[in-house]
Each structure stands twice: as C-alpha cells, then as structure tokens.
Design an enzyme around this catalytic site. Structure first.
Site, PDB file in Angstrom:
ATOM      1  N   SER A 128       0.832  -1.202   0.000  1.00 16.30           N
ATOM      2  CA  SER A 128       0.000   0.000   0.000  1.00 16.30           C
ATOM      3  C   SER A 128       0.864   1.248   0.000  1.00 16.30           C
ATOM      4  O   SER A 128       1.952   1.265   0.597  1.00 16.30           O
ATOM      5  CB  SER A 128      -0.859  -0.041   1.270  1.00 16.30           C
ATOM      6  OG  SER A 128      -1.461   1.209   1.503  1.00 16.30           O
TER       7      SER A 128
ATOM      8  N   TYR B 156      -2.357  -0.912  10.735  1.00 17.49           N
ATOM      9  CA  TYR B 156      -2.574  -1.484   9.392  1.00 17.49           C
ATOM     10  C   TYR B 156      -1.389  -1.164   8.478  1.00 17.49           C
ATOM     11  O   TYR B 156      -0.806  -2.054   7.856  1.00 17.49           O
ATOM     12  CB  TYR B 156      -3.875  -0.944   8.761  1.00 17.49           C
ATOM     13  CG  TYR B 156      -3.927  -1.232   7.276  1.00 17.49           C
ATOM     14  CD1 TYR B 156      -4.182  -2.517   6.819  1.00 17.49           C
ATOM     15  CD2 TYR B 156      -3.654  -0.231   6.334  1.00 17.49           C
ATOM     16  CE1 TYR B 156      -4.176  -2.800   5.452  1.00 17.49           C
ATOM     17  CE2 TYR B 156      -3.646  -0.508   4.979  1.00 17.49           C
ATOM     18  CZ  TYR B 156      -3.905  -1.795   4.533  1.00 17.49           C
ATOM     19  OH  TYR B 156      -3.885  -2.079   3.191  1.00 17.49           O
TER      20      TYR B 156
ATOM     21  N   LYS C 187       1.817  -3.628   6.570  1.00 17.40           N
ATOM     22  CA  LYS C 187       2.281  -3.681   5.173  1.00 17.40           C
ATOM     23  C   LYS C 187       3.796  -3.503   5.123  1.00 17.40           C
ATOM     24  O   LYS C 187       4.500  -4.170   4.376  1.00 17.40           O
ATOM     25  CB  LYS C 187       1.585  -2.608   4.335  1.00 17.40           C
ATOM     26  CG  LYS C 187       0.102  -2.861   4.134  1.00 17.40           C
ATOM     27  CD  LYS C 187      -0.153  -4.151   3.365  1.00 17.40           C
ATOM     28  CE  LYS C 187      -1.609  -4.513   3.298  1.00 17.40           C
ATOM     29  NZ  LYS C 187      -1.877  -5.842   2.740  1.00 17.40           N
TER      30      LYS C 187
HETATM   31  P1  NAD Z   1     -11.098  -6.876   0.820  1.00 23.72           P
HETATM   32  O1  NAD Z   1     -11.341  -6.872   2.278  1.00 23.72           O
HETATM   33  O2  NAD Z   1     -12.235  -6.584  -0.088  1.00 23.72           O
HETATM   34  O3  NAD Z   1     -10.488  -8.300   0.378  1.00 23.72           O
HETATM   35  C1  NAD Z   1      -9.691  -9.081   1.222  1.00 23.72           C
HETATM   36  C2  NAD Z   1     -10.264 -10.487   1.204  1.00 23.72           C
HETATM   37  O4  NAD Z   1      -9.446 -11.326   2.007  1.00 23.72           O
HETATM   38  C3  NAD Z   1     -11.678 -10.557   1.769  1.00 23.72           C
HETATM   39  O5  NAD Z   1     -12.495 -11.266   0.860  1.00 23.72           O
HETATM   40  C4  NAD Z   1     -11.531 -11.310   3.083  1.00 23.72           C
HETATM   41  O6  NAD Z   1     -12.660 -12.093   3.363  1.00 23.72           O
HETATM   42  C5  NAD Z   1     -10.295 -12.141   2.822  1.00 23.72           C
HETATM   43  N1  NAD Z   1      -9.511 -12.464   4.002  1.00 23.72           N
HETATM   44  C6  NAD Z   1      -9.090 -11.632   4.997  1.00 23.72           C
HETATM   45  N2  NAD Z   1      -8.378 -12.313   5.903  1.00 23.72           N
HETATM   46  C7  NAD Z   1      -8.340 -13.600   5.484  1.00 23.72           C
HETATM   47  C8  NAD Z   1      -7.768 -14.797   5.985  1.00 23.72           C
HETATM   48  N3  NAD Z   1      -7.088 -14.809   7.133  1.00 23.72           N
HETATM   49  N4  NAD Z   1      -7.900 -15.936   5.288  1.00 23.72           N
HETATM   50  C9  NAD Z   1      -8.598 -15.958   4.122  1.00 23.72           C
HETATM   51  N5  NAD Z   1      -9.173 -14.863   3.598  1.00 23.72           N
HETATM   52  C10 NAD Z   1      -9.049 -13.711   4.281  1.00 23.72           C
HETATM   53  O7  NAD Z   1      -9.873  -5.909   0.552  1.00 23.72           O
HETATM   54  P2  NAD Z   1      -9.302  -5.331  -0.826  1.00 23.72           P
HETATM   55  O8  NAD Z   1      -9.625  -3.908  -0.898  1.00 23.72           O
HETATM   56  O9  NAD Z   1      -9.655  -6.239  -1.947  1.00 23.72           O
HETATM   57  O10 NAD Z   1      -7.754  -5.427  -0.507  1.00 23.72           O
HETATM   58  C11 NAD Z   1      -6.982  -6.536  -0.918  1.00 23.72           C
HETATM   59  C12 NAD Z   1      -5.563  -6.351  -0.433  1.00 23.72           C
HETATM   60  O11 NAD Z   1      -5.049  -5.135  -0.939  1.00 23.72           O
HETATM   61  C13 NAD Z   1      -5.401  -6.277   1.080  1.00 23.72           C
HETATM   62  O12 NAD Z   1      -4.198  -6.925   1.433  1.00 23.72           O
HETATM   63  C14 NAD Z   1      -5.310  -4.793   1.348  1.00 23.72           C
HETATM   64  O13 NAD Z   1      -4.611  -4.510   2.518  1.00 23.72           O
HETATM   65  C15 NAD Z   1      -4.546  -4.343   0.116  1.00 23.72           C
HETATM   66  N6  NAD Z   1      -4.762  -2.926  -0.212  1.00 23.72           N
HETATM   67  C16 NAD Z   1      -6.037  -2.457  -0.374  1.00 23.72           C
HETATM   68  C17 NAD Z   1      -6.236  -1.118  -0.677  1.00 23.72           C
HETATM   69  C18 NAD Z   1      -7.623  -0.554  -0.796  1.00 23.72           C
HETATM   70  O14 NAD Z   1      -7.779   0.666  -0.627  1.00 23.72           O
HETATM   71  N7  NAD Z   1      -8.636  -1.338  -1.096  1.00 23.72           N
HETATM   72  C19 NAD Z   1      -5.135  -0.274  -0.844  1.00 23.72           C
HETATM   73  C20 NAD Z   1      -3.844  -0.793  -0.694  1.00 23.72           C
HETATM   74  C21 NAD Z   1      -3.679  -2.135  -0.377  1.00 23.72           C
HETATM   75  C1  WQD Z   2      -9.432   9.586   0.460  1.00 24.82           C
HETATM   76  C2  WQD Z   2      -9.570  11.088   0.654  1.00 24.82           C
HETATM   77  C3  WQD Z   2      -9.994  11.742   2.938  1.00 24.82           C
HETATM   78  C4  WQD Z   2     -13.955   9.938   3.248  1.00 24.82           C
HETATM   79  C5  WQD Z   2      -6.965   4.616   2.723  1.00 24.82           C
HETATM   80  C6  WQD Z   2      -5.911   3.890   3.528  1.00 24.82           C
HETATM   81  C7  WQD Z   2      -4.771   3.491   2.658  1.00 24.82           C
HETATM   82  C8  WQD Z   2      -5.257   2.699   1.459  1.00 24.82           C
HETATM   83  C9  WQD Z   2      -6.343   3.400   0.741  1.00 24.82           C
HETATM   84  C10 WQD Z   2      -5.207   0.366   2.015  1.00 24.82           C
HETATM   85  C11 WQD Z   2      -8.864  11.586   1.903  1.00 24.82           C
HETATM   86  C12 WQD Z   2     -11.154  12.104   2.048  1.00 24.82           C
HETATM   87  C13 WQD Z   2     -12.736  10.360   2.752  1.00 24.82           C
HETATM   88  C14 WQD Z   2     -14.920  10.916   3.610  1.00 24.82           C
HETATM   89  C15 WQD Z   2     -13.390  12.638   2.917  1.00 24.82           C
HETATM   90  N1  WQD Z   2      -5.819   1.441   1.853  1.00 24.82           N
HETATM   91  N2  WQD Z   2     -12.451  11.673   2.585  1.00 24.82           N
HETATM   92  N3  WQD Z   2     -14.587  12.243   3.413  1.00 24.82           N
HETATM   93  O1  WQD Z   2      -7.278   7.633   3.543  1.00 24.82           O
HETATM   94  O2  WQD Z   2      -6.320   7.997   1.208  1.00 24.82           O
HETATM   95  O3  WQD Z   2      -6.377   5.749   2.159  1.00 24.82           O
HETATM   96  O4  WQD Z   2      -7.381   3.758   1.662  1.00 24.82           O
HETATM   97  O5  WQD Z   2      -4.039   0.129   1.969  1.00 24.82           O
HETATM   98  O6  WQD Z   2      -3.911   2.734   3.443  1.00 24.82           O
HETATM   99  O7  WQD Z   2      -5.463   4.768   4.557  1.00 24.82           O
HETATM  100  O8  WQD Z   2      -8.494   6.800   1.468  1.00 24.82           O
HETATM  101  O9  WQD Z   2     -10.795   6.857   0.641  1.00 24.82           O
HETATM  102  O10 WQD Z   2     -10.403   7.049   3.133  1.00 24.82           O
HETATM  103  O11 WQD Z   2      -9.773   8.938   1.672  1.00 24.82           O
HETATM  104  O12 WQD Z   2     -13.146  13.837   2.776  1.00 24.82           O
HETATM  105  O13 WQD Z   2     -16.008  10.611   4.099  1.00 24.82           O
HETATM  106  O14 WQD Z   2     -10.962  11.397   0.850  1.00 24.82           O
HETATM  107  O15 WQD Z   2      -9.732  12.761   3.861  1.00 24.82           O
HETATM  108  O16 WQD Z   2      -8.342  12.839   1.611  1.00 24.82           O
HETATM  109  P1  WQD Z   2      -7.089   7.168   2.168  1.00 24.82           P
HETATM  110  P2  WQD Z   2      -9.940   7.343   1.751  1.00 24.82           P
END
Ligand code: NAD
Ligand code: WQD
Length: 341
Positions: A126, A151, A155
């Site tokens: 991330s 969190y 990562k």
């Molecule tokens: P998500 O929660 O939709 O998907 C994760 C999936 O993993 C879910 O279906 C959950 O049921 C499953 N899961 C969790 N723990 C588990 C376990 N112990 N065993 C088996 N399954 C398990 O999340 P996402 O948004 O698809 O994110 C996927 C990956 O990408 C995660 O590692 C997340 O940290 C990373 N990531 C997400 C974002 C984002 O903003 N969505 C940003 C950066 C990184």
């Molecule tokens: C985006 C922008 C808020 C909601 C998070 C995790 C990051 C990554 C992605 C997993 C920001 C603004 C949001 C609202 C708002 N995930 N906002 N009102 O915080 O950039 O990142 O998700 O790895 O680790 O921290 O994403 O979508 O929450 O926010 O004004 O109700 O929208 O302040 O500027 P963020 P977000």
C-alpha cells in the site's frame, strides 16, 4: 494454462483480478474465509467469466488448512496474496487482530509454499508505507515514513519479511504498492462491498448519492493544496487487476531482474477530494451532497504516484479515466449491490 492461487479472491481487488486472470486463460483457485466479503461474488465472477473458479473457504493463518490446500492443488504456478484486513481505524482499536491476520497470514502462507516448493508470489502492499511523502510524485525509492496506523505498519513489516525470504532463495516476489483503488467492473456485477460501514471516499460518495447517507463530510478544506482539500491518486480496480496479471506473468516467465521487486501502482495523477466529488456529479449527473468538515486525524495531505517503473518493467499502464471509474462505481451501487448491502 497456468494455475494461480488467489488468496482473498472473493474480496474487492481479488475478485477483479480473478476475472482478469480468467480472461487471460489462467486457471484460478481462490482461498477466502469471507471475513470481509460475500459468497455471492463467486456467482458474479462466474456470470462475468463463464467459469466458476475452484473456491476453498479457508483461513490463510491456519497452517493445517494451508497444508491441505497445497497438498490438494498440485502445480500452482503462482500465488497472489490479497487476504488481509484493511480498515485503518479498526487497526488502531484492535492492533493485534491486524498483526495476527496480516503478518501471521503471510508467514503461514509462505511456510506452506516453501514446503511445497512454490516460489512465485505477488503481494498487496500500500502507498500508506510512504506516509506524508517527502517528494511528489512518489517513486519506489522515496524514503518510508513511520506508519500512521497498525494497518500501515503490517504492510511495511510484510514487505520486510518478503525481502528476507527472497534472500534465502525460497521465494520470488513482486510487491505492489497500490494507491487508492476505486471503481468497479463495467458489468456492475462486482465491486467494493466491505462488511460494515465503508469509510473510503468513493463508497461514501455513491452511498450519499443513493440516499443511504445524508451527506459527505469533506475532511478539511484548509490544506495547503490548490482547492484546500487532500489529494490522492485514484486508480481503477480493473487497471489494478491487470497489473497483477502482468506481475504474475513476469514471475512465471522468469523475467525478474531481482528476486524481490517492488512497484507503485497508481495513475500518476493527483486528484483532490473536491475534484473527485465534482467528477462524480458531472459523470453521473447525480448530486452528491457534501459539506466541509474538520480534518480527519492521520490523513496524508497529498500523495500521487510515479509509476514509471511499473510502466516500463511490467509493460503496464492505466487505461480507465476517473470519469469512467465514477460511472462504474455508481453502476455497482445502483445495480450490483442492490439488496445485498
Ligand atoms: P477486501 O477486504 O475486499 O479483500 C480481502 C479479502 O481477504 C476478503 O475477501 C476477506 O474475506 C479475505 N480475508 C481476509 N483475511 C483472510 C484470511 N485470514 N484468510 C482468508 N481470507 C481472508 O480488501 P481489498 O480492498 O480487496 O484489498 C486486498 C488487499 O489489498 C489487502 O491486502 C489490502 O490490505 C490491500 N490494499 C487495499 C487497498 C484498498 O484501498 N482497497 C489499498 C492498498 C492495499
Ligand atoms: C481519500 C480522501 C480523505 C472519506 C486509505 C488507507 C490506505 C489505502 C487506501 C489500504 C482523503 C477524504 C474520505 C470521507 C473525505 N488502503 N475523505 N470524506 O485515507 O487515502 O487511504 O485507503 O491500503 O492505506 O489509509 O483513502 O478513501 O479514506 O480517503 O473527505 O467521508 O478522501 O480525507 O483525503 P485514504 P480514503
């Protein structure tokens, strides 16, 4: 046909990646314990792809289950590891839950892979590891900042575990640092549907537009940015999924230059919260009520990616505009998710 194991394949990014892998003729096996997803997504994957991937309801933290999985599923060519918890706020309240699942899951999975001599591994990292970045756009050499949340720390620790593991020769790794994934598959059949209240901007926008919430609170408009609101790099989840297909192919085709490779995945464009809301309204013609509220603790002011490395080495670039991302998120909200919330 390569067999790819996708952990967390029922989740948001995982399900889109499963669809992209099937489109590229891979055989997909999913492991997901449904802790943050819904099984109907498997039906939707089948509806889109005409293929129902094999699915195991298993926990990546459970060593016996991982052993059973690899003993059953022979000839896995690569693993894409999405399974983790991702709610930043919850991780502050329950850090051990996050350290257990995100780090414990990774270690357990790697141990099972080592036993069965499976090396190719793509990891979901991330942009949160960069914190308030010291340079913009952020490239992969930008120094990392102490994590704002448990969190984010998971990562960073997972990346370090992977670096150490590749040094032993037991794994070939590509770690992908996603910026802000948004949008949904163009069919409107799969999209982001976490269990509980979403707190990310785009679901908040679409739920407000749909009348499920009163208004969007924009967290601060007094930042030192052109319109005073925070800036992020919003990448369409289908573009993100394609990068995973490219990454796992690079591993399988032995094109890696190093055993541990790292790539930023974003669009390279910074978009403010205000611009995001305006774009949603213009693209969909639907109003998203919002007001300017106080800043949110822990928010980075502005960040966007330099993706030159991924463009060159993965041969990948984003294709989908912010407008189309908003339209797809809206279609998912209005059609895909109806009755399933
Ligand atoms: P998500 O929660 O939709 O998907 C994760 C999936 O993993 C879910 O279906 C959950 O049921 C499953 N899961 C969790 N723990 C588990 C376990 N112990 N065993 C088996 N399954 C398990 O999340 P996402 O948004 O698809 O994110 C996927 C990956 O990408 C995660 O590692 C997340 O940290 C990373 N990531 C997400 C974002 C984002 O903003 N969505 C940003 C950066 C990184
Ligand atoms: C985006 C922008 C808020 C909601 C998070 C995790 C990051 C990554 C992605 C997993 C920001 C603004 C949001 C609202 C708002 N995930 N906002 N009102 O915080 O950039 O990142 O998700 O790895 O680790 O921290 O994403 O979508 O929450 O926010 O004004 O109700 O929208 O302040 O500027 P963020 P977000």
């Amino acid at each position: 046909m390569n067999k790819i194991l996708v952990t967390g394949g029922i989740g948001y990014i995982g399900s889109h990646t499963v669809v992209a892998l099937i489109e590229q003729n891979s055989e997909v096996v999913i492991v997901d314990n449904l802790s943050n997803s819904h099984l109907f997504i498997l039906d939707r994957i089948e509806q889109i792809s005409d293929v129902r991937p094999k699915y195991y309801n298993m926990d990546v933290c459970n060593a016996a289950q991982m052993d059973e999985l690899f003993a059953t599923e022979k000839d896995i060519a690569g693993v894409i590891h999405f399974a983790a918890y991702k709610a930043v706020g919850e991780s502050v309240a329950e850090p051990l839950k996050y350290y257990h699942n995100n780090i414990g899951g990774l270690v357990t999975l790697l141990q099972a892979m080592k036993k069965y001599d499976i090396k190719n591994f793509v990891f979901s990292s991330s942009c949160s590891v960069y914190g308030n970045a010291t340079q913009l756009p952020v490239d992969e050499n930008c120094p990392l900042q102490p994590a704002e949340s448990p969190y984010g720390n998971t990562k960073r620790i997972c990346e370090e575990i992977l670096v150490d593991t590749t040094k032993t020769g037991s794994a070939n790794v590509i770690a992908l640092r996603y910026f802000n994934p948004i949008g949904a598959h163009e069919s409107g059949l799969i999209g982001e549907l976490p269990i509980g209240q979403p707190s990310n901007l785009i679901p908040v926008i679409t739920q407000t537009a749909a009348g499920l919430r009163d208004k969007i609170t924009v967290f601060g408009n007094d930042y030192n940015t052109p319109d005073g609101t925070c800036i992020r790099d919003y990448i369409h989840v289908v573009d993100l999924a394609d990068a995973h297909v490219a990454a796992v192919a690079r591993l399988i085709e032995e094109k890696q230059l190093q055993k541990y490779e790292l790539y930023n995945l974003g669009t390279g464009e910074g978009v403010s919260v205000k611009q995001a809301i305006d774009t949603f309204e213009a693209a969909t013609g639907v109003k998203a009520n919002h007001y300017y509220g106080p800043r949110r603790d822990g928010d980075v002011v502005q960040i966007w990616a330099d993706c030159t490395k991924a463009n060159k080495e993965l041969g990948w670039k984003t294709k989908i505009s912010l407008e189309d991302a908003m339209i797809s998120a809206w279609k998912w909200q209005e059609e895909g998710v109806r009755g399933k919330e």
